[in-house]
Design a protein around this motif. Structure first.
Motif, PDB file in Angstrom:
ATOM      1  N   ASN A  17       9.599  -7.010  -2.956  1.00 15.43           N
ATOM      2  CA  ASN A  17      10.458  -5.880  -3.335  1.00 15.43           C
ATOM      3  C   ASN A  17      10.001  -5.131  -4.581  1.00 15.43           C
ATOM      4  OD1 ASN A  17      12.282  -6.232  -1.169  1.00 15.43           O
ATOM      5  ND2 ASN A  17      13.232  -7.912  -2.296  1.00 15.43           N
ATOM      6  N   THR A  18       8.763  -5.333  -5.007  1.00 13.19           N
ATOM      7  CA  THR A  18       8.205  -4.606  -6.141  1.00 13.19           C
ATOM      8  C   THR A  18       7.127  -3.666  -5.612  1.00 13.19           C
ATOM      9  OG1 THR A  18       8.648  -6.445  -7.646  1.00 13.19           O
ATOM     10  CG2 THR A  18       7.003  -4.830  -8.357  1.00 13.19           C
ATOM     11  N   GLY A  19       7.333  -2.356  -5.773  1.00 13.44           N
ATOM     12  CA  GLY A  19       6.386  -1.360  -5.295  1.00 13.44           C
ATOM     13  C   GLY A  19       5.299  -1.096  -6.317  1.00 13.44           C
ATOM     14  N   ILE A  20       4.040  -1.133  -5.873  1.00 11.80           N
ATOM     15  CA  ILE A  20       2.892  -0.972  -6.771  1.00 11.80           C
ATOM     16  C   ILE A  20       2.001   0.138  -6.235  1.00 11.80           C
ATOM     17  CG2 ILE A  20       0.971  -2.136  -7.912  1.00 11.80           C
ATOM     18  CD1 ILE A  20       2.422  -4.814  -7.076  1.00 11.80           C
ATOM     19  N   LEU A  21       1.718   1.119  -7.083  1.00 14.05           N
ATOM     20  CA  LEU A  21       0.872   2.266  -6.747  1.00 14.05           C
ATOM     21  C   LEU A  21      -0.475   2.084  -7.429  1.00 14.05           C
ATOM     22  CD1 LEU A  21       0.796   5.221  -5.546  1.00 14.05           C
ATOM     23  CD2 LEU A  21       1.359   5.958  -7.874  1.00 14.05           C
ATOM     24  N   PHE A  22      -1.576   2.162  -6.673  1.00 12.14           N
ATOM     25  CA  PHE A  22      -2.923   2.051  -7.214  1.00 12.14           C
ATOM     26  C   PHE A  22      -3.524   3.435  -7.302  1.00 12.14           C
ATOM     27  CE2 PHE A  22      -1.786  -1.966  -5.429  1.00 12.14           C
ATOM     28  CZ  PHE A  22      -2.288  -2.894  -6.323  1.00 12.14           C
ATOM     29  N   THR A  23      -3.903   3.856  -8.506  1.00  9.94           N
ATOM     30  CA  THR A  23      -4.398   5.207  -8.731  1.00  9.94           C
ATOM     31  C   THR A  23      -5.829   5.181  -9.243  1.00  9.94           C
ATOM     32  OG1 THR A  23      -3.687   5.329 -11.043  1.00  9.94           O
ATOM     33  CG2 THR A  23      -2.062   5.917  -9.368  1.00  9.94           C
ATOM     34  N   GLY A  24      -6.487   6.301  -9.146  1.00 13.31           N
ATOM     35  CA  GLY A  24      -7.846   6.447  -9.648  1.00 13.31           C
ATOM     36  C   GLY A  24      -8.652   7.305  -8.706  1.00 13.31           C
ATOM     37  N   PRO A  25      -9.840   7.706  -9.141  1.00 12.66           N
ATOM     38  CA  PRO A  25     -10.676   8.566  -8.300  1.00 12.66           C
ATOM     39  C   PRO A  25     -11.226   7.821  -7.089  1.00 12.66           C
ATOM     40  CG  PRO A  25     -11.831   7.948 -10.312  1.00 12.66           C
ATOM     41  CD  PRO A  25     -10.443   7.424 -10.444  1.00 12.66           C
ATOM     42  N   SER A  26     -11.745   8.565  -6.155  1.00 15.43           N
ATOM     43  CA  SER A  26     -12.356   8.001  -4.967  1.00 15.43           C
ATOM     44  C   SER A  26     -13.463   7.038  -5.382  1.00 15.43           C
ATOM     45  CB  SER A  26     -12.928   9.122  -4.098  1.00 15.43           C
ATOM     46  OG  SER A  26     -13.473   8.592  -2.917  1.00 15.43           O
ATOM     47  N   GLY A  27     -13.495   5.869  -4.758  1.00 19.77           N
ATOM     48  CA  GLY A  27     -14.520   4.881  -5.048  1.00 19.77           C
ATOM     49  C   GLY A  27     -14.224   3.989  -6.235  1.00 19.77           C
ATOM     50  N   SER A  28     -13.038   4.121  -6.840  1.00 17.38           N
ATOM     51  CA  SER A  28     -12.720   3.325  -8.033  1.00 17.38           C
ATOM     52  C   SER A  28     -12.174   1.941  -7.703  1.00 17.38           C
ATOM     53  CB  SER A  28     -11.737   4.077  -8.937  1.00 17.38           C
ATOM     54  OG  SER A  28     -10.492   4.251  -8.289  1.00 17.38           O
ATOM     55  N   GLY A  29     -11.973   1.640  -6.418  1.00 16.78           N
ATOM     56  CA  GLY A  29     -11.567   0.290  -6.027  1.00 16.78           C
ATOM     57  C   GLY A  29     -10.085   0.109  -5.766  1.00 16.78           C
ATOM     58  N   LYS A  30      -9.367   1.196  -5.543  1.00 16.89           N
ATOM     59  CA  LYS A  30      -7.916   1.111  -5.295  1.00 16.89           C
ATOM     60  C   LYS A  30      -7.611   0.238  -4.090  1.00 16.89           C
ATOM     61  CE  LYS A  30      -7.604   5.567  -4.847  1.00 16.89           C
ATOM     62  NZ  LYS A  30      -8.967   5.978  -5.162  1.00 16.89           N
ATOM     63  N   SER A  31      -8.271   0.483  -2.986  1.00 12.11           N
ATOM     64  CA  SER A  31      -7.996  -0.256  -1.751  1.00 12.11           C
ATOM     65  C   SER A  31      -8.355  -1.724  -1.890  1.00 12.11           C
ATOM     66  CB  SER A  31      -8.773   0.346  -0.582  1.00 12.11           C
ATOM     67  OG  SER A  31      -8.415   1.692  -0.395  1.00 12.11           O
ATOM     68  N   GLU A  32      -9.505  -1.998  -2.494  1.00 13.18           N
ATOM     69  CA  GLU A  32      -9.937  -3.383  -2.667  1.00 13.18           C
ATOM     70  C   GLU A  32      -8.976  -4.150  -3.567  1.00 13.18           C
ATOM     71  OE1 GLU A  32     -13.774  -5.885  -4.301  1.00 13.18           O
ATOM     72  OE2 GLU A  32     -14.061  -3.808  -3.680  1.00 13.18           O
ATOM     73  N   LEU A  33      -8.535  -3.530  -4.649  1.00 13.90           N
ATOM     74  CA  LEU A  33      -7.603  -4.195  -5.544  1.00 13.90           C
ATOM     75  C   LEU A  33      -6.260  -4.421  -4.856  1.00 13.90           C
ATOM     76  CD1 LEU A  33      -7.397  -5.379  -8.368  1.00 13.90           C
ATOM     77  CD2 LEU A  33      -6.555  -3.155  -9.150  1.00 13.90           C
ATOM     78  N   ALA A  34      -5.777  -3.410  -4.127  1.00 10.26           N
ATOM     79  CA  ALA A  34      -4.514  -3.561  -3.395  1.00 10.26           C
ATOM     80  C   ALA A  34      -4.625  -4.697  -2.385  1.00 10.26           C
ATOM     81  CB  ALA A  34      -4.144  -2.256  -2.699  1.00 10.26           C
ATOM     82  N   PHE A  35      -5.747  -4.767  -1.676  1.00 13.41           N
ATOM     83  CA  PHE A  35      -5.946  -5.823  -0.695  1.00 13.41           C
ATOM     84  C   PHE A  35      -5.947  -7.199  -1.360  1.00 13.41           C
ATOM     85  CE2 PHE A  35      -8.653  -8.492   2.063  1.00 13.41           C
ATOM     86  CZ  PHE A  35      -7.917  -8.421   3.226  1.00 13.41           C
ATOM     87  N   SER A  36      -6.582  -7.297  -2.536  1.00 13.75           N
ATOM     88  CA  SER A  36      -6.594  -8.591  -3.230  1.00 13.75           C
ATOM     89  C   SER A  36      -5.189  -8.979  -3.677  1.00 13.75           C
ATOM     90  CB  SER A  36      -7.567  -8.578  -4.417  1.00 13.75           C
ATOM     91  OG  SER A  36      -7.054  -7.864  -5.505  1.00 13.75           O
ATOM     92  N   PHE A  37      -4.373  -8.003  -4.094  1.00  9.59           N
ATOM     93  CA  PHE A  37      -2.975  -8.282  -4.444  1.00  9.59           C
ATOM     94  C   PHE A  37      -2.223  -8.803  -3.222  1.00  9.59           C
ATOM     95  CE2 PHE A  37      -1.402  -6.042  -8.482  1.00  9.59           C
ATOM     96  CZ  PHE A  37      -2.610  -6.189  -9.135  1.00  9.59           C
ATOM     97  N   LEU A  38      -2.390  -8.142  -2.089  1.00  7.00           N
ATOM     98  CA  LEU A  38      -1.682  -8.541  -0.873  1.00  7.00           C
ATOM     99  C   LEU A  38      -2.052  -9.951  -0.444  1.00  7.00           C
ATOM    100  CD1 LEU A  38      -1.949  -5.224   1.185  1.00  7.00           C
ATOM    101  CD2 LEU A  38       0.134  -6.209   0.192  1.00  7.00           C
ATOM    102  N   THR A  39      -3.344 -10.254  -0.440  1.00 11.14           N
ATOM    103  CA  THR A  39      -3.767 -11.578   0.014  1.00 11.14           C
ATOM    104  C   THR A  39      -3.331 -12.668  -0.960  1.00 11.14           C
ATOM    105  OG1 THR A  39      -5.980 -11.240  -0.928  1.00 11.14           O
ATOM    106  CG2 THR A  39      -5.694 -10.739   1.407  1.00 11.14           C
ATOM    107  N   GLU A  40      -3.402 -12.392  -2.266  1.00  9.57           N
ATOM    108  CA  GLU A  40      -2.980 -13.393  -3.248  1.00  9.57           C
ATOM    109  C   GLU A  40      -1.469 -13.595  -3.199  1.00  9.57           C
ATOM    110  OE1 GLU A  40      -3.424 -16.249  -6.296  1.00  9.57           O
ATOM    111  OE2 GLU A  40      -4.786 -15.410  -4.810  1.00  9.57           O
ATOM    112  N   ALA A  41      -0.700 -12.527  -3.050  1.00  8.95           N
ATOM    113  CA  ALA A  41       0.756 -12.655  -2.959  1.00  8.95           C
ATOM    114  C   ALA A  41       1.141 -13.498  -1.743  1.00  8.95           C
ATOM    115  CB  ALA A  41       1.402 -11.276  -2.879  1.00  8.95           C
TER     116      ALA A  41
END
Length: 156
Positions: A17-41
């Protein structure tokens, strides 16, 4: 609801229930970091889902900032260099934090207190800086975010 929606180049997830927005320019790793959060959670037994990757709609509902996925990309997340994966997702969720991976030589060693991200729909989200190279980025997020999860757990 007639709230004006803004298309934002970002990735958004929800963990317990905690919403997290990953920001930054293209190629900065937003998707990879979000994916690591999801898998670790999920490894920790917390409910977690993608809202949207690469582009999201954000809008305000009173003081709350909401992230909503475009249906054409529902459940899809791009892992740069590996391809597109299909993962559990939700249509929308309120946002509580913004995270950026963007660090540079001009960033101070210790960021300013109370940094914020201001989405185009208005309002502000607490901004946390978590380098993509962190060995345990989700753990670092949990340490930096105060009152991280909106649960009804009472202390004893």
């Amino acid at each position: 609801m007639n709230a004006e929606r803004f298309n934002l180049h970002a990735t958004a997830i929800v963990v317990d229930n905690t919403g997290i927005l990953f920001t930054g320019p293209s190629g900065s790793g937003k998707s990879e970091l979000a994916f690591s959060f999801l898998t670790e959670a999920e490894r920790c037994g917390l409910p977690a889902a993608l809202i949207a990757d690469d582009q999201i709609f954000v809008y305000r509902d009173g003081e709350t900032i909401i992230a909503e996925r475009p249906e054409t990309i529902a459940g899809l997340l791009e892992l740069r260099g590996s391809g597109i994966v299909s993962i559990k997702s939700v249509a929308c969720a309120p946002l509580d934090f913004a995270v950026t991976t963007v660090l540079s030589g001009t960033n101070p060693r210790l960021p300013e207190d109370d940094e914020v991200f201001s989405p185009p729909c208005g309002g502000q989200l607490p901004l946390l800086r978590i380098p993509l190279s962190s060995l345990a980025p989700y753990g670092k997020f949990a340490a930096l975010a105060q009152n991280l999860f909106k649960t009804n757990v009472k202390s004893r």
